[in-house]
Design a protein around this motif. Sequence first.
Motif, PDB file in Angstrom:
ATOM      1  N   ARG A 134      -6.869  -1.536   7.873  1.00 48.07           N
ATOM      2  CA  ARG A 134      -7.928  -0.695   8.430  1.00 48.07           C
ATOM      3  C   ARG A 134      -7.382   0.206   9.539  1.00 48.07           C
ATOM      4  O   ARG A 134      -6.657  -0.241  10.425  1.00 48.07           O
ATOM      5  CB  ARG A 134      -9.047  -1.580   8.978  1.00 48.07           C
ATOM      6  CG  ARG A 134     -10.213  -0.799   9.556  1.00 48.07           C
ATOM      7  CD  ARG A 134     -11.315  -1.729   9.982  1.00 48.07           C
ATOM      8  NE  ARG A 134     -12.424  -0.987  10.571  1.00 48.07           N
ATOM      9  CZ  ARG A 134     -13.554  -1.534  10.972  1.00 48.07           C
ATOM     10  NH1 ARG A 134     -13.721  -2.841  10.853  1.00 48.07           N
ATOM     11  NH2 ARG A 134     -14.514  -0.794  11.493  1.00 48.07           N
ATOM     12  N   GLY A 135      -7.721   1.477   9.460  1.00 52.39           N
ATOM     13  CA  GLY A 135      -7.311   2.445  10.465  1.00 52.39           C
ATOM     14  C   GLY A 135      -5.928   3.023  10.254  1.00 52.39           C
ATOM     15  O   GLY A 135      -5.485   3.856  11.050  1.00 52.39           O
ATOM     16  N   GLN A 136      -5.229   2.632   9.178  1.00 56.16           N
ATOM     17  CA  GLN A 136      -3.860   3.096   8.943  1.00 56.16           C
ATOM     18  C   GLN A 136      -3.807   4.138   7.829  1.00 56.16           C
ATOM     19  O   GLN A 136      -4.650   4.156   6.929  1.00 56.16           O
ATOM     20  CB  GLN A 136      -2.952   1.911   8.565  1.00 56.16           C
ATOM     21  CG  GLN A 136      -2.777   0.886   9.658  1.00 56.16           C
ATOM     22  CD  GLN A 136      -1.900  -0.272   9.210  1.00 56.16           C
ATOM     23  OE1 GLN A 136      -1.580  -0.428   8.032  1.00 56.16           O
ATOM     24  NE2 GLN A 136      -1.492  -1.096  10.173  1.00 56.16           N
ATOM     25  N   GLN A 137      -2.801   4.989   7.903  1.00 59.64           N
ATOM     26  CA  GLN A 137      -2.542   5.944   6.831  1.00 59.64           C
ATOM     27  C   GLN A 137      -1.485   5.373   5.892  1.00 59.64           C
ATOM     28  O   GLN A 137      -0.540   4.725   6.327  1.00 59.64           O
ATOM     29  CB  GLN A 137      -2.051   7.272   7.410  1.00 59.64           C
ATOM     30  CG  GLN A 137      -3.105   8.061   8.169  1.00 59.64           C
ATOM     31  CD  GLN A 137      -2.572   9.403   8.621  1.00 59.64           C
ATOM     32  OE1 GLN A 137      -1.366   9.592   8.758  1.00 59.64           O
ATOM     33  NE2 GLN A 137      -3.471  10.356   8.839  1.00 59.64           N
ATOM     34  N   ALA A 138      -1.643   5.625   4.590  1.00 55.11           N
ATOM     35  CA  ALA A 138      -0.672   5.173   3.587  1.00 55.11           C
ATOM     36  C   ALA A 138       0.385   6.254   3.398  1.00 55.11           C
ATOM     37  O   ALA A 138       0.062   7.410   3.109  1.00 55.11           O
ATOM     38  CB  ALA A 138      -1.374   4.882   2.262  1.00 55.11           C
ATOM     39  N   LEU A 139       1.641   5.880   3.573  1.00 55.98           N
ATOM     40  CA  LEU A 139       2.738   6.845   3.465  1.00 55.98           C
ATOM     41  C   LEU A 139       2.935   7.316   2.031  1.00 55.98           C
ATOM     42  O   LEU A 139       3.017   6.512   1.101  1.00 55.98           O
ATOM     43  CB  LEU A 139       4.038   6.206   3.961  1.00 55.98           C
ATOM     44  CG  LEU A 139       4.172   5.987   5.469  1.00 55.98           C
ATOM     45  CD1 LEU A 139       5.392   5.120   5.753  1.00 55.98           C
ATOM     46  CD2 LEU A 139       4.279   7.324   6.197  1.00 55.98           C
ATOM     47  N   ASP A 140       3.034   8.642   1.860  1.00 60.75           N
ATOM     48  CA  ASP A 140       3.376   9.192   0.549  1.00 60.75           C
ATOM     49  C   ASP A 140       4.885   9.219   0.340  1.00 60.75           C
ATOM     50  O   ASP A 140       5.369   9.159  -0.788  1.00 60.75           O
ATOM     51  CB  ASP A 140       2.819  10.613   0.408  1.00 60.75           C
ATOM     52  CG  ASP A 140       1.295  10.610   0.316  1.00 60.75           C
ATOM     53  OD1 ASP A 140       0.746   9.651  -0.251  1.00 60.75           O
ATOM     54  OD2 ASP A 140       0.675  11.552   0.829  1.00 60.75           O
ATOM     55  N   SER A 141       5.641   9.323   1.435  1.00 65.55           N
ATOM     56  CA  SER A 141       7.098   9.348   1.346  1.00 65.55           C
ATOM     57  C   SER A 141       7.680   8.868   2.668  1.00 65.55           C
ATOM     58  O   SER A 141       6.951   8.695   3.652  1.00 65.55           O
ATOM     59  CB  SER A 141       7.609  10.752   1.023  1.00 65.55           C
ATOM     60  OG  SER A 141       7.306  11.632   2.098  1.00 65.55           O
ATOM     61  N   LEU A 142       8.988   8.657   2.686  1.00 64.94           N
ATOM     62  CA  LEU A 142       9.657   8.176   3.889  1.00 64.94           C
ATOM     63  C   LEU A 142      10.336   9.291   4.673  1.00 64.94           C
ATOM     64  O   LEU A 142      10.713   9.100   5.826  1.00 64.94           O
ATOM     65  CB  LEU A 142      10.694   7.106   3.502  1.00 64.94           C
ATOM     66  CG  LEU A 142      10.101   5.794   2.951  1.00 64.94           C
ATOM     67  CD1 LEU A 142      11.209   4.906   2.397  1.00 64.94           C
ATOM     68  CD2 LEU A 142       9.314   5.052   4.033  1.00 64.94           C
ATOM     69  N   SER A 143      10.512  10.441   4.011  1.00 65.87           N
ATOM     70  CA  SER A 143      11.131  11.589   4.688  1.00 65.87           C
ATOM     71  C   SER A 143      10.950  12.818   3.817  1.00 65.87           C
ATOM     72  O   SER A 143      10.498  12.734   2.667  1.00 65.87           O
ATOM     73  CB  SER A 143      12.625  11.330   4.937  1.00 65.87           C
ATOM     74  OG  SER A 143      13.333  11.294   3.716  1.00 65.87           O
TER      75      SER A 143
END
Length: 323
Positions: free
Chosen positions: A77-86
């Motif tokens: 909850r409250g976090q963004q899901a990463l689409d990539s690492l860089s």
Amino acid sequence: LPTDIEAESESEIEKFAYGLYELTEKINEKKASFALLIIDACRDNPFGSRTRSIGTTRGLSAIEPAKGQMVVYSASRGQQALDSLSDSDRNPNGVFTREFISKMKQPGLRIEDVLRQVQDSVETLATKIGHEQRPALYNESRGNFYFYAPIEAVTPPPVTLSAPETTIEELFWNDAKTTGNKEAFEAYLNTYPSGKFVNLAKANIAKLVGKSTIDNSTKARNAIIEEMALWNDAKKNNDKKTYENYFIKYPNGFFSGLAKEALNIIEQENFVAELQKSKEFKDQEKLAAASKYIKESKDKMKKEEGASIELVKALLRIEVPTF
């Protein structure tokens, strides 16, 4: 929510959004014994203060799945899901999805254990780039679910080679071996002077009387030397093909039983080697038992081979290779 949503109000959001609670209820109506819902989405409020109620009343909060259901979010909850690492990251999947795909392929790993690994690996990767993300799991499932079934450690059956049907001559020979005296073997020679077991019969007589029964210049002597050479090659190469070649050419030879046993040992060794290479197989006791069986089989084979070599020596009084 769709990734390209363009909404300015909560009412517009509801036109495009999927209701997770309603979805779980519909699945529950189907009475599935196990249901897994994977929600790969951010769990922060992308609209800021414009729609403050979104962050407190919608999908950002936890869900209570029905019995038999498991729900996993790509972030807490409250976090963004990463689409990539860089910027140079060319993986087409987001961090959660790529880790999930990797971990789910392990045979014999329960879904709960898969997700624990995914949680830890995603959190570790996110931390390395200064981001906070840990997948969340809500579980009301029952029993065990595997994407890939556990590996069963089944001992392979002993190697069997097809042999010709038993003939009257073979029955006669078996009786002679069972009796085991000079007269029995001579009876076989008299009945079948050109039989398949002539050399073995003469070898047994030689052992009983303590002298050779075959002249060193005879065709029979050369045939036995040829057989010994093929057996020597089989022992030297120690592979399936050469043992099979020996058995096919000499199905009733001096070392036919040993050839079959050697083939069985090779099968067992290959089986154990495959288990040792498997990262998923953890039963060390079964591996130890299989290795012990192989060692005992080799020891037994060595003793039987020594007895067969002594039989040939008694028959021909020649020096034979030591194996």
